[in-house]
Motif scaffolding. Structure first.
Motif, PDB file in Angstrom:
ATOM      1  N   ASP A  80       0.949  -1.286   0.020  1.00  0.00           N
ATOM      2  CA  ASP A  80       0.043  -0.061   0.068  1.00  0.00           C
ATOM      3  C   ASP A  80       0.851   1.203   0.007  1.00  0.00           C
ATOM      4  OD1 ASP A  80      -2.699   1.151   0.314  1.00  0.00           O
ATOM      5  OD2 ASP A  80      -1.730   1.870   2.059  1.00  0.00           O
ATOM      6  N   GLN A  83       1.119   4.111  -3.086  1.00  0.00           N
ATOM      7  CA  GLN A  83       0.588   5.621  -2.457  1.00  0.00           C
ATOM      8  C   GLN A  83       1.858   6.484  -2.777  1.00  0.00           C
ATOM      9  OE1 GLN A  83      -2.121   6.654  -0.761  1.00  0.00           O
ATOM     10  NE2 GLN A  83      -2.942   4.429  -0.657  1.00  0.00           N
ATOM     11  N   THR A  84       3.115   5.918  -2.758  1.00  0.00           N
ATOM     12  CA  THR A  84       4.170   7.010  -2.624  1.00  0.00           C
ATOM     13  C   THR A  84       5.178   6.885  -3.922  1.00  0.00           C
ATOM     14  OG1 THR A  84       5.734   5.576  -1.306  1.00  0.00           O
ATOM     15  CG2 THR A  84       4.204   6.969  -0.222  1.00  0.00           C
ATOM     16  N   GLN A 136      -6.167   0.593  -6.243  1.00  0.00           N
ATOM     17  CA  GLN A 136      -5.590   1.711  -6.075  1.00  0.00           C
ATOM     18  C   GLN A 136      -4.817   1.886  -7.596  1.00  0.00           C
ATOM     19  OE1 GLN A 136      -3.014   2.606  -2.751  1.00  0.00           O
ATOM     20  NE2 GLN A 136      -3.642   0.708  -1.940  1.00  0.00           N
TER      21      GLN A 136
END
Ligand SMILES: [Zn+2]
Length: 672
Positions: A144, A148-149, A209
């Motif tokens: 995750d 996200q990054t 995502q």
């Protein structure tokens, strides 16, 4: 999604006993080295088997490698590569993590005897973690955070295989599901379900995502068990380092199966002399060429494994080597894009292929692959779920187990006129009866050893139960009409009514044992026919001997000749044939949109110079007559390396031409 052709997998398992990690890393130089070598995709490391992270994690700062000089190592790699159009899938270790196993011993895989890994004194990180434990949450958190990054082109999850685990989490789960954890068979089924559900769960988590990134779970091997989690994958990567524990035969076996499953395939080799972690070693250039061109010929994209040295600087000599091959791949790519293999034979995999690892491919399957490749037959490897209808002939080598569903499918195939070559126990049901289309019946008496155990299909040092065949007629073409030993006893059968016995088995004077023996090896022929050994009925030929295993075990050329004769009888005009040596292998592909066939010719000879096979030389071939069955009107036959048109004849659907010279690898474009 079509994968890129020139990939690198950059291992970076770096322990905490080394300092100055990444001290010589320069993002621009890193990406430029790759770009200059023709690399168009590189798998880089977020997290390694030692458990360290190589990106600036906020969630697990204590897991960043303690001596990592530049905490932005991975982000800078990605950014510099992206500027040059190079994809960067991200590597995450799954079942091996040296730190987690110490921090959370309760997350480790435990076998049924309570044993965990190889004990405390092992010098490796090969100690499995259980994905049914809370470790899965840690994996998801890491994934995750990466999603996200970081810009994520793809995710490569390493070490993802079913494990027979009796940890408290697995036992609780089995209990809840009503599975008898004490039963090893039920545990094995649970292990497969567990790893499947992990993969499907993780892919769904990623897709929440990121809709586009590639996703692959590596288990070092691909076999029919992958079908139950196929939806979790975007493509296949075939880890198969020929100079490592896989050997040169693993890749063609697995690729000929994987390419039938509908996903694009990427094949792995390494720049290492042997395998992963073999620092400061070099693959011979001739070998690396063969391995990459072999991938193209079988329809895979290329990946070369490397390991970044702790200092973080790519080795220029390694990328000179990579570039020397990848620049050639780059030139060949337009003839390989979206190319599909053209095949006519399906080899049904024995059950041993369904669950085994890369270390244990069934002997019968290996024997069949060696025989078919040595005569450039065009074939795939199939399982019981494959579509058989596009194949003219099916081979059931030695020990293909049959259940009711498969029996129905095969009976239908044979009834539609499909040809079948079966041997030994293939087609035999669990209750000892043959399926309808096998033209043989097992005899009630089968030879046993002194302990009363059946001897059929077993190999003994002195060939104690060997018998003989006397080749004759079409099945015996090219062999003298005299006894030829069969090193392992066949299934003793008699032909069914209406079928033709092509050859009987000839017995020896007696079976060798302590009571009576003659000379050093098998007892000679008594000239007395015993059971029926080669039987034909219509489009089906059955061999009672485990002829593929015998070839794999002892390399007896007469076994191969008998099979070639049987194939000639069932498939008189193969798609491709040549009169070159057995070391010349041809592979036919088709690019429909470009209206052309591409025939790949490969001539490299792995030699057993050490305990691994080695390629050091390219031995040129000249003036090779080749025949290819082509139904379309042929416009041109073009030789890739010289760019010249070859003279050809095309009559009755067969194209005849002569390849003037072959130096390692050649592509012949047949335009229609
Ligand atoms: Zn477990």
């Amino acid at each position: 999604m079509e994968l890129r052709f020139r990939q690198i997998h950059l291992d970076f398992h770096t322990c905490e006993h080394l300092s100055d990690i990444g001290s010589r890393f320069d993002a621009e130089e890193f990406a430029e080295t790759l770009h200059s070598a023709g690399v168009d995709s590189i798998t880089c490391f977020a997290r390694c088997h030692h458990g360290w992270l190589y990106y600036p994690s906020d969630r697990y700062p204590e897991k960043i490698h303690p001596y990592l000089k530049n905490k932005n190592l991975l982000p800078e790699m990605i950014e510099a590569c992206h500027r040059r159009g190079i994809r960067v899938p991200i590597y995450i270790t799954v079942q091996w993590d040296e730190q987690i196993r110490h921090e959370h011993p309760e997350w480790r895989v435990m076998d049924a005897n309570g044993k965990v890994g190889d004990g405390p004194y092992t010098d490796s990180f090969y100690q499995d973690l259980c994905v049914n434990s809370p470790y899965r949450d840690y994996l998801k958190n890491i994934t995750d955070e990466i999603l996200q990054t970081l810009p994520v082109d793809g995710l490569f999850f390493d070490i993802v295989s079913p494990r027979d685990c009796s940890c408290r989490y697995c036992m609780e789960s089995m209990q809840q599901q009503g599975i008898d954890a004490y039963d090893p068979v039920q545990r094995q089924v649970f292990a497969q379900q567990s790893i499947d559900s992990f993969k499907l769960d993780m892919s769904a988590f990623i897709r929440n995502q990121n809709q586009d990134c590639s996703i692959f779970y590596n288990g070092s091997h691909i076999n029919p068990s992958i079908r139950s989690s196929l939806a979790a994958y975007t493509h296949f990567e075939l880890e198969s380092l020929p100079s490592g524990s896989w050997g040169y035969l693993h890749f063609p076996v697995v690729m000929r199966y994987a390419r039938t499953l509908g996903l694009d395939c990427l094949a792995h080799t390494g720049k290492f002399h042997t395998e992963w972690g073999d620092f400061h070693s070099f693959k011979n250039r001739e070998a690396l060429e063969y391995e990459c061109f072999h991938m193209l010929a079988l329809g895979a994209k290329c990946l070369i494994g490397d390991q970044l040295e702790p200092c973080g600087k790519l080795s220029q000599p390694v990328y000179d080597l990579v570039g020397s091959v990848y620049h050639q791949v780059q030139q060949k790519e337009p003839w390989c894009c979206s190319a599909k293999a053209v095949t006519e034979i399906g080899v049904l995999a024995p059950h041993g292929f369904y669950n085994g690892s890369h270390l244990h491919l069934p002997d019968s399957l290996l024997g069949a692959v060696k025989m078919l490749e040595d005569r450039s037959y065009q074939f795939d490897i199939l399982d019981e779920f494959s579509d058989f209808q596009s194949y003219k002939l099916l081979i059931l080598p030695d020990d293909v187990a049959i259940d009711n569903t498969l029996e129905e499918k095969l009976n239908h195939y044979a009834a539609q006129g499909g040809a079948v070559l079966a041997s030994f126990e293939s087609g035999l049901s669990a209750d000892g009866k043959f399926m309808r289309f096998i033209p043989a019946l097992p005899l009630s008496h089968q030879t046993t050893d002194l302990d009363g155990k059946p001897v059929r299909g077993k190999f003994y040092v002195s060939n104690n139960y060997a018998d003989y065949l006397i080749p004759k007629g079409d099945i015996g073409k090219g062999l003298p009409e005299t006894e030829h030993v069969m090193y392992a006893k066949g299934l003793e059968v008699q032909a069914t009514e209406g079928s033709e016995v092509l050859l009987p088995a000839i017995s020896s004077y007696f079976n060798r044992n302590w009571r009576h023996f003659c000379s050093h090896r098998q007892t000679p022929s008594s000239s007395t026919p015993s059971y029926d050994a080669v039987i034909r009925r219509g489009n089906v030929i059955y061999f009672a001997h485990p002829i593929f295993k015998i070839y794999n075990e002892r390399g007896a050329k007469w076994c191969k000749t008998l099979i070639y004769n049987a194939l000639n009888m069932l498939l008189p005009r193969p798609l491709v044939s040549h009169t070159g040596p057995t070391t010349l292998h041809l592979y036919l592909n088709q690019q429909c949109s470009a209206s052309r066939y591409i025939l790949h010719a490969l001539h490299y000879i792995p030699l057993h110079k050490s305990n691994i096979d080695i390629i050091e030389d390219i031995i040129d071939l000249y003036q090779i007559p080749i025949e290819v069955a082509v139904s379309q009107d042929v416009k041109q036959v073009l030789c890739f390396s010289s760019g010249t048109s070859l003279p050809f004849e095309h009559s009755n659907g067969v194209l005849y031409f002569t390849l003037p010279k072959l130096h390692g690898h050649e592509m012949i474009e047949i335009s229609y």
